[in-house]
Scaffold this active site. Structure first.
Site, mmCIF file in Angstrom:
data_model
loop_
_atom_site.group_PDB
_atom_site.id
_atom_site.type_symbol
_atom_site.label_atom_id
_atom_site.label_comp_id
_atom_site.label_asym_id
_atom_site.label_seq_id
_atom_site.Cartn_x
_atom_site.Cartn_y
_atom_site.Cartn_z
ATOM 1 N N VAL A 117 0.818 -1.157 -0.073
ATOM 2 C CA VAL A 117 -0.026 0.120 -0.145
ATOM 3 C C VAL A 117 1.152 1.465 0.277
ATOM 4 O O VAL A 117 0.542 2.117 -0.870
ATOM 5 C CB VAL A 117 -0.934 0.031 1.212
ATOM 6 C CG1 VAL A 117 -1.729 1.164 1.350
ATOM 7 C CG2 VAL A 117 -2.074 -1.096 1.019
ATOM 8 N N ARG A 133 -9.993 -19.712 1.383
ATOM 9 C CA ARG A 133 -9.899 -20.424 0.205
ATOM 10 C C ARG A 133 -11.198 -20.547 -0.608
ATOM 11 O O ARG A 133 -12.029 -20.372 -0.094
ATOM 12 C CB ARG A 133 -9.300 -21.978 0.513
ATOM 13 C CG ARG A 133 -8.199 -21.959 1.295
ATOM 14 C CD ARG A 133 -7.729 -23.456 1.580
ATOM 15 N NE ARG A 133 -6.142 -23.439 2.167
ATOM 16 C CZ ARG A 133 -5.968 -23.237 3.532
ATOM 17 N NH1 ARG A 133 -6.831 -23.301 4.525
ATOM 18 N NH2 ARG A 133 -4.788 -23.395 3.981
ATOM 19 N N ASP A 176 4.974 -22.964 5.946
ATOM 20 C CA ASP A 176 5.542 -24.241 5.567
ATOM 21 C C ASP A 176 6.937 -24.169 4.790
ATOM 22 O O ASP A 176 7.826 -24.932 4.915
ATOM 23 C CB ASP A 176 4.537 -24.935 4.641
ATOM 24 C CG ASP A 176 3.490 -25.050 5.385
ATOM 25 O OD1 ASP A 176 2.268 -25.477 4.575
ATOM 26 O OD2 ASP A 176 3.203 -24.958 6.507
ATOM 27 N N GLU A 188 15.966 -35.353 20.193
ATOM 28 C CA GLU A 188 16.628 -36.453 19.785
ATOM 29 C C GLU A 188 16.281 -37.172 18.383
ATOM 30 O O GLU A 188 17.250 -38.012 17.929
ATOM 31 C CB GLU A 188 16.025 -37.331 21.167
ATOM 32 C CG GLU A 188 16.901 -37.322 22.222
ATOM 33 C CD GLU A 188 16.686 -36.093 22.987
ATOM 34 O OE1 GLU A 188 17.831 -35.669 23.504
ATOM 35 O OE2 GLU A 188 15.449 -35.731 23.030
ATOM 36 N N ARG A 213 4.441 -38.707 26.155
ATOM 37 C CA ARG A 213 3.150 -37.614 26.091
ATOM 38 C C ARG A 213 3.295 -37.095 24.665
ATOM 39 O O ARG A 213 4.519 -37.199 24.136
ATOM 40 C CB ARG A 213 3.454 -36.681 27.199
ATOM 41 C CG ARG A 213 2.930 -37.108 28.625
ATOM 42 C CD ARG A 213 1.675 -37.523 28.631
ATOM 43 N NE ARG A 213 1.239 -37.631 30.286
ATOM 44 C CZ ARG A 213 1.724 -38.906 30.859
ATOM 45 N NH1 ARG A 213 2.228 -39.978 30.038
ATOM 46 N NH2 ARG A 213 1.411 -39.144 32.126
ATOM 47 N N HIS A 239 -2.523 -24.896 15.422
ATOM 48 C CA HIS A 239 -2.601 -23.458 14.722
ATOM 49 C C HIS A 239 -1.854 -22.497 15.625
ATOM 50 O O HIS A 239 -1.704 -21.050 15.168
ATOM 51 C CB HIS A 239 -3.961 -23.125 14.372
ATOM 52 C CG HIS A 239 -4.525 -23.760 13.346
ATOM 53 N ND1 HIS A 239 -4.760 -24.925 13.592
ATOM 54 C CD2 HIS A 239 -4.819 -23.145 12.138
ATOM 55 C CE1 HIS A 239 -5.360 -25.433 12.269
ATOM 56 N NE2 HIS A 239 -5.304 -24.431 11.507
HETATM 57 O O1 F6P Z 1 -0.126 -24.160 4.880
HETATM 58 C C1 F6P Z 1 -0.178 -23.682 6.186
HETATM 59 C C2 F6P Z 1 -0.612 -24.640 7.155
HETATM 60 O O2 F6P Z 1 -0.647 -24.055 8.190
HETATM 61 C C3 F6P Z 1 -0.140 -26.096 7.092
HETATM 62 O O3 F6P Z 1 1.174 -26.034 7.742
HETATM 63 C C4 F6P Z 1 -1.341 -26.970 7.641
HETATM 64 O O4 F6P Z 1 -1.354 -28.243 7.199
HETATM 65 C C5 F6P Z 1 -2.507 -26.212 6.747
HETATM 66 O O5 F6P Z 1 -2.065 -24.683 6.738
HETATM 67 C C6 F6P Z 1 -3.793 -26.302 7.915
HETATM 68 O O6 F6P Z 1 -4.771 -25.574 7.227
HETATM 69 P P1 F6P Z 1 -6.157 -24.832 7.832
HETATM 70 O O7 F6P Z 1 -5.680 -23.617 8.352
HETATM 71 O O8 F6P Z 1 -7.011 -24.726 6.692
HETATM 72 O O9 F6P Z 1 -6.438 -25.999 9.003
#
Ligand code: F6P
Length: 326
Positions: A29, A77, A132, A192, A250, A256
């Site tokens: 911007v 999306r 990623d 590890e 564990r 997220h």
């Molecule tokens: O592409 C980024 C990402 O966080 C991936 O690492 C993960 O598999 C995917 O998005 C998760 O997608 P969503 O947020 O739609 O669950």
């Protein structure tokens, strides 16, 4: 340098959000306005483009967002955008709004969508934004450094409790089909073992490592598993628990939390450089390219190349993760 006749550009974020997208939008911007362009934000990614959700952005609209994770334009999306009808509707909306070129911040899928728009006459410049780091042609994408720091902080915390209870911890990271985050986090935290989609690790090798760590009297065993690896963290933990190798086991799936957080200095600077460069490409008439980090430079890489090739995992990093975990 040839100047294009473009006067109005659009900017959008698409796909999974990434920390640093806001600094990237801000740079597009501010750099666009500095070039005398009008800049329209596309809200809600391709879904918003499909429904004509555009808003004019001035300098104040991007004030105070540098330090905020996520994307203030939001993202979504859209399956409909994969259809010719959807694309035609989106292009009609862009034309009606007077948008003559588009800057798209996103991952593989988003840049593929951008290439489709490019093929139908919409000038596009892509900016790689995905935690990623699986996008071909660039050393780094926006969001990777922030996500990595989040993962490292989480593993450091998990190591404290693992050591206090003499436990094996299986930690799952994001990355879709790419093991970049898992390998780097494994090296940086001294895990590890690291399991990634790109390399098949026999279950027996995992058992041998955990068994050996326990017998050597290690206080804990940390195994970082990329979500795309052949075995998921929960399943691996259950199989190890059933073998009763000494450690209690564990699992923590980071999920997220890896996508949020204040962008690091690295990501803010990378995103700013990408945004400024994207506008430079548009003004100079260079379309159908992605801003890419090449060492210390930002270069244009053809979108067609980006979406048709796969980013490979560094074998050197993989070897380092193995050697340093002994
Ligand atoms: O592409 C980024 C990402 O966080 C991936 O690492 C993960 O598999 C995917 O998005 C998760 O997608 P969503 O947020 O739609 O669950």
């Amino acid at each position: 340098m040839l100047k294009s006749s473009i006067r109005t550009i659009g900017v959008m974020t698409s796909g999974g959000d990434a920390p640093g997208m806001n600094p990237g939008i801000r740079a597009v911007v501010r750099a666009g306005l500095a070039q005398g362009l009008r800049v329209l934000g596309v809200e809600d990614g391709y879904e918003g483009m499909l429904h004509g959700k555009f808003r004019e952005l001035g300098p104040r609209d991007v004030g105070g967002i540098l330090q905020r994770g996520g994307t203030f334009l939001r993202t979504a999306r859209s399956m409909e955008m994969k259809t010719p009808q959807g694309q035609r509707q989106a292009i009609r909306n862009l034309n009606n709004a007077g948008i003559e070129a588009l800057v798209i911040l996103g991952g593989d899928g988003s840049l593929t969508g951008g290439t489709m728009l490019m093929q139908q006459g919409v000038p596009v410049v892509g900016i790689p934004a995905s935690i990623d780091n699986d996008i071909y042609g660039t050393d780094m994408c926006i969001g990777v450094d922030t996500a990595l720091n989040t993962i490292v902080d989480a593993i450091d915390k998990l190591r404290d409790t693992a050591s206090s209870h003499n436990r094996a911890f299986i930690i799952e990271t994001m990355g879709r089909a790419c093991g970049y985050l898992a390998v780097r986090a494994g090296i940086i935290t001294g895990a590890e073992m690291v399991l990634v989609p790109e390399v098949e690790t026999p279950f027996e090798d995992v058992v041998a490592m955990v068994d050996d760590a326990y017998k050597r009297g290690k206080a804990h065993a940390i195994i970082v598993v990329a979500e795309g690896a052949s075995i998921r963290a929960q399943e691996l933990a259950q199989k190890l628990e059933d073998l009763d190798l000494g450690f209690d086991t564990r699992v923590t799936v980071l999920g997220h939390v890896q996508r949020g957080g204040k962008p690091t200095a690295f990501d803010r600077y990378l995103a700013t450089r990408f945004g400024v460069k994207a506008v430079e490409f548009i003004v100079s008439g260079q379309f159908g390219v992605m801003t890419a980090l090449d060492g210390r430079d930002i270069i244009p890489v053809p979108l067609q190349q980006v979406i048709s090739k796969k980013q490979t995992l560094s074998q050197e990093a993989l070897a380092m993760a193995r050697i340093l975990a002994r």
